[in-house]
Design a protein around this motif. Structure first.
Motif, PDB file in Angstrom:
ATOM      1  N   ARG A 135     -33.490  19.152  27.704  1.00 43.51           N
ATOM      2  CA  ARG A 135     -34.275  20.338  28.083  1.00 43.51           C
ATOM      3  C   ARG A 135     -33.457  21.285  28.949  1.00 43.51           C
ATOM      4  O   ARG A 135     -33.430  22.497  28.731  1.00 43.51           O
ATOM      5  N   PHE A 136     -32.756  20.716  29.939  1.00 41.80           N
ATOM      6  CA  PHE A 136     -32.013  21.575  30.870  1.00 41.80           C
ATOM      7  C   PHE A 136     -30.714  22.073  30.249  1.00 41.80           C
ATOM      8  O   PHE A 136     -30.244  23.163  30.565  1.00 41.80           O
ATOM      9  N   THR A 137     -30.149  21.288  29.365  1.00 42.40           N
ATOM     10  CA  THR A 137     -28.967  21.746  28.626  1.00 42.40           C
ATOM     11  C   THR A 137     -29.307  22.957  27.773  1.00 42.40           C
ATOM     12  O   THR A 137     -28.588  23.963  27.758  1.00 42.40           O
ATOM     13  N   ARG A 138     -30.440  22.862  27.067  1.00 40.85           N
ATOM     14  CA  ARG A 138     -30.864  23.976  26.210  1.00 40.85           C
ATOM     15  C   ARG A 138     -31.234  25.206  27.043  1.00 40.85           C
ATOM     16  O   ARG A 138     -30.939  26.341  26.643  1.00 40.85           O
ATOM     17  N   SER A 139     -31.868  24.994  28.186  1.00 42.45           N
ATOM     18  CA  SER A 139     -32.269  26.154  28.995  1.00 42.45           C
ATOM     19  C   SER A 139     -31.040  26.899  29.512  1.00 42.45           C
ATOM     20  O   SER A 139     -31.031  28.128  29.578  1.00 42.45           O
ATOM     21  N   ARG A 140     -29.986  26.142  29.849  1.00 42.11           N
ATOM     22  CA  ARG A 140     -28.757  26.813  30.297  1.00 42.11           C
ATOM     23  C   ARG A 140     -28.083  27.532  29.129  1.00 42.11           C
ATOM     24  O   ARG A 140     -27.557  28.637  29.282  1.00 42.11           O
ATOM     25  N   GLN A 141     -28.084  26.923  27.956  1.00 38.05           N
ATOM     26  CA  GLN A 141     -27.534  27.598  26.779  1.00 38.05           C
ATOM     27  C   GLN A 141     -28.265  28.915  26.528  1.00 38.05           C
ATOM     28  O   GLN A 141     -27.643  29.935  26.209  1.00 38.05           O
ATOM     29  N   GLY A 142     -29.588  28.883  26.684  1.00 37.99           N
ATOM     30  CA  GLY A 142     -30.356  30.107  26.497  1.00 37.99           C
ATOM     31  C   GLY A 142     -30.021  31.161  27.532  1.00 37.99           C
ATOM     32  O   GLY A 142     -29.919  32.354  27.210  1.00 37.99           O
ATOM     33  N   ALA A 143     -29.815  30.736  28.786  1.00 34.35           N
ATOM     34  CA  ALA A 143     -29.475  31.695  29.838  1.00 34.35           C
ATOM     35  C   ALA A 143     -28.115  32.326  29.593  1.00 34.35           C
ATOM     36  O   ALA A 143     -27.919  33.526  29.829  1.00 34.35           O
ATOM     37  N   VAL A 144     -27.162  31.533  29.111  1.00 35.89           N
ATOM     38  CA  VAL A 144     -25.835  32.083  28.796  1.00 35.89           C
ATOM     39  C   VAL A 144     -25.942  33.084  27.655  1.00 35.89           C
ATOM     40  O   VAL A 144     -25.334  34.168  27.698  1.00 35.89           O
ATOM     41  N   ALA A 145     -26.713  32.739  26.618  1.00 37.62           N
ATOM     42  CA  ALA A 145     -26.889  33.669  25.501  1.00 37.62           C
ATOM     43  C   ALA A 145     -27.586  34.945  25.950  1.00 37.62           C
ATOM     44  O   ALA A 145     -27.257  36.042  25.487  1.00 37.62           O
ATOM     45  N   ASP A 146     -28.551  34.808  26.860  1.00 38.28           N
ATOM     46  CA  ASP A 146     -29.216  36.004  27.399  1.00 38.28           C
ATOM     47  C   ASP A 146     -28.224  36.891  28.141  1.00 38.28           C
ATOM     48  O   ASP A 146     -28.279  38.126  28.036  1.00 38.28           O
ATOM     49  N   LEU A 147     -27.332  36.285  28.920  1.00 36.80           N
ATOM     50  CA  LEU A 147     -26.303  37.054  29.614  1.00 36.80           C
ATOM     51  C   LEU A 147     -25.441  37.824  28.625  1.00 36.80           C
ATOM     52  O   LEU A 147     -25.182  39.021  28.801  1.00 36.80           O
TER      53      LEU A 147
END
Length: 464
Positions: A135-147
């Motif tokens: 869950r937290f791995t995916r949330s960080r991946q999403g935050a990087v993609a958002d950046l």
């Protein structure tokens, strides 16, 4: 009693290293034609750093663009969004897994009829959630993609600024040129009026001809003010775009420099270059990546969670606690499953938005290429028309002076040359406008003069 604790923690550590649930993102593919219609077949390299506006050879335009890229408020706002998105990454991944803190207190208690009691103590607590299903791995991946999406969105803002400020400059120079043409037409019609007046004084021209000449002059004079107003409107538009005082920009714009004319090539590259060079297309692809990561987050939330927490209290009664907690979401499964389906739909929508962005970008470039070539042809045709109508006016004026033709022939020749010159100026404006859209459509110039804040740091893709 320690065995269950040991087994739970060991399982948590093992599962922490497992692959996250949810789909792994892969960049989408789309079928595109090999070339643009009437375009080349050579790939367009380093388009984002091409200073294409310098091909106009206009020092003032170059200066205004440079000032605007540094001062434009929309660009500065977009840069702040990048900073916010970069800071937002630090909220995800391992930082999400930890919680806790330390508290200390001291009190003096006055008891009725008794002594003053002093109490002090402190507490410390810690909380850690194992990333069992990513869950937290995916949330960080999403935050990087958002950046990354925000970074490319900022590139789109820069590209839009280039298009708008050069368009405003092009419009201002067109209206300035049109006002100059109108002034020349007014001067020519005054000469015609003087000629008719001399012939009328000699009894060779009628009162009707004199009135017609005056009417022709008044018509030309009436069209001048709005041209000046439109020129000033675009000057003020430039001032807002570059965030400078209008009076300063106007003082620099007032000296006539002639209209912008494309002097560079019309290299478009191939349609596949759109995927690499257009920041709006790249932003859409990164948004799709972020939406895909959200699917993994939503799926992980439907599965059990293992946490480890501890508590220490020091004071009147020292206590402590430490141990794991396994939580399985059961009663809220319908809501969590619905969240997952919504996330999956959002990801599919994001992919469709990306595909639409690609196709629209290809259309924009193809259209701009076609119009650029046709406007260039029209400019050449009006150039020939101006030359021919100038000769007609000269011959008509000479013939009227000796009484070999009527005033109507002279007036018609003056009207035609005036219209041809204005039409030529308008064609030049449209030619330049389509050329600008072609450069913007191929994604040229949005990285010119930027700093490292626009560069995606691939290291942020890690989960730590």
């Amino acid at each position: 009693m320690l065995r269950p604790f040991f087994y739970l923690c060991s399982a948590g550590v093992a599962l922490q290293a497992c692959s996250p649930v949810g789909p792994d993102y892969t960049e989408p593919r789309i079928e595109l034609p090999a070339t643009f219609v009437n375009g080349g077949s050579t790939a367009l390299q380093d388009a984002s750093r091409t200073v294409w506006w310098s091909s106009f050879s206009d020092a003032l335009l170059n200066d205004l663009v440079e000032i605007g890229l540094a001062q434009n408020l929309d660009i500065r706002t977009a840069t702040e969004r990048i900073r916010a998105a970069r800071a937002n990454i630090d909220r995800f991944g391992i930082p999400e897994q930890f919680d806790g803190g330390i508290a200390a207190e001291a009190r003096r208690i006055d008891t009725p009829g008794g002594p003053i009691i002093e109490q002090s103590g402190g507490t410390a607590d810690a909380f850690f959630v194992f990333d069992l299903f990513g869950r937290f791995t995916r949330s960080r991946q999403g935050a990087v993609a958002d950046l990354e999406a925000v970074q490319f969105d900022a590139g789109t803002v820069r590209l839009a600024f280039l298009a708008e400020v050069i368009d405003a400059y092009n419009e201002a120079r067109y209206y300035q040129a049109a006002a100059g043409i109108t002034r020349q037409s007014i001067a020519s019609r005054r000469q015609t009026l003087d000629l008719v007046q001399r012939r009328a004084d000699a009894g060779e021209a009628t009162a009707l001809e004199l009135a017609q000449a005056r009417s022709l002059l008044a018509t030309a004079e009436a069209s001048l003010p709005i041209l000046i107003g439109r020129y000033e409107e675009n000057v003020f538009r430039i001032a807002t775009l570059v965030a400078q005082p209008a009076a300063l920009v106007k003082s620099r714009m007032d000296p006539a420099r002639g209209q912008l004319r494309p002097r560079g090539g019309t290299a478009t590259g191939i349609p596949a270059d759109i995927l690499r060079n257009r920041p709006d297309v790249r932003a859409a692809e990164r948004s799709f990546a972020a939406a895909t990561a959200t699917v993994g987050v939503a799926e992980a939330e439907t599965l059990p969670a293992l946490s480890l927490s501890g508590f220490i209290a020091i004071g009147t009664n020292d206590t402590w606690s430490f141990g794991p907690t396994l939580f399985a979401p059961i009663l809220n499964q319908p809501r969590l499953q619905a969240n997952r389906r919504v996330a999956e739909s959002n990801a599919r929508q994001a992919e469709l938005i990306w595909r639409s962005a690609v196709l629209n970008a290809v259309q924009d470039t193809q259209t701009a290429l076609a119009l650029t070539r046709q406007w260039q042809n029209q400019v050449a045709a009006f150039g020939r028309a101006v030359t021919a109508s100038t000769e007609v006016l000269d011959l008509s004026t000479r013939a009227y002076d000796v009484g070999a033709t009527t005033l109507l022939d002279v007036m018609d020749a003056e009207r035609v040359i005036f219209e041809n010159r204005l039409s030529q100026a308008n064609a030049i404006r449209n030619w330049t406008s389509s050329y600008v859209q072609l450069q913007v459509g191929t994604g040229k110039g949005w990285l010119v003069g930027v700093n490292e804040i626009y560069v995606v740091d691939r290291r942020t893709r890690s989960t730590n």
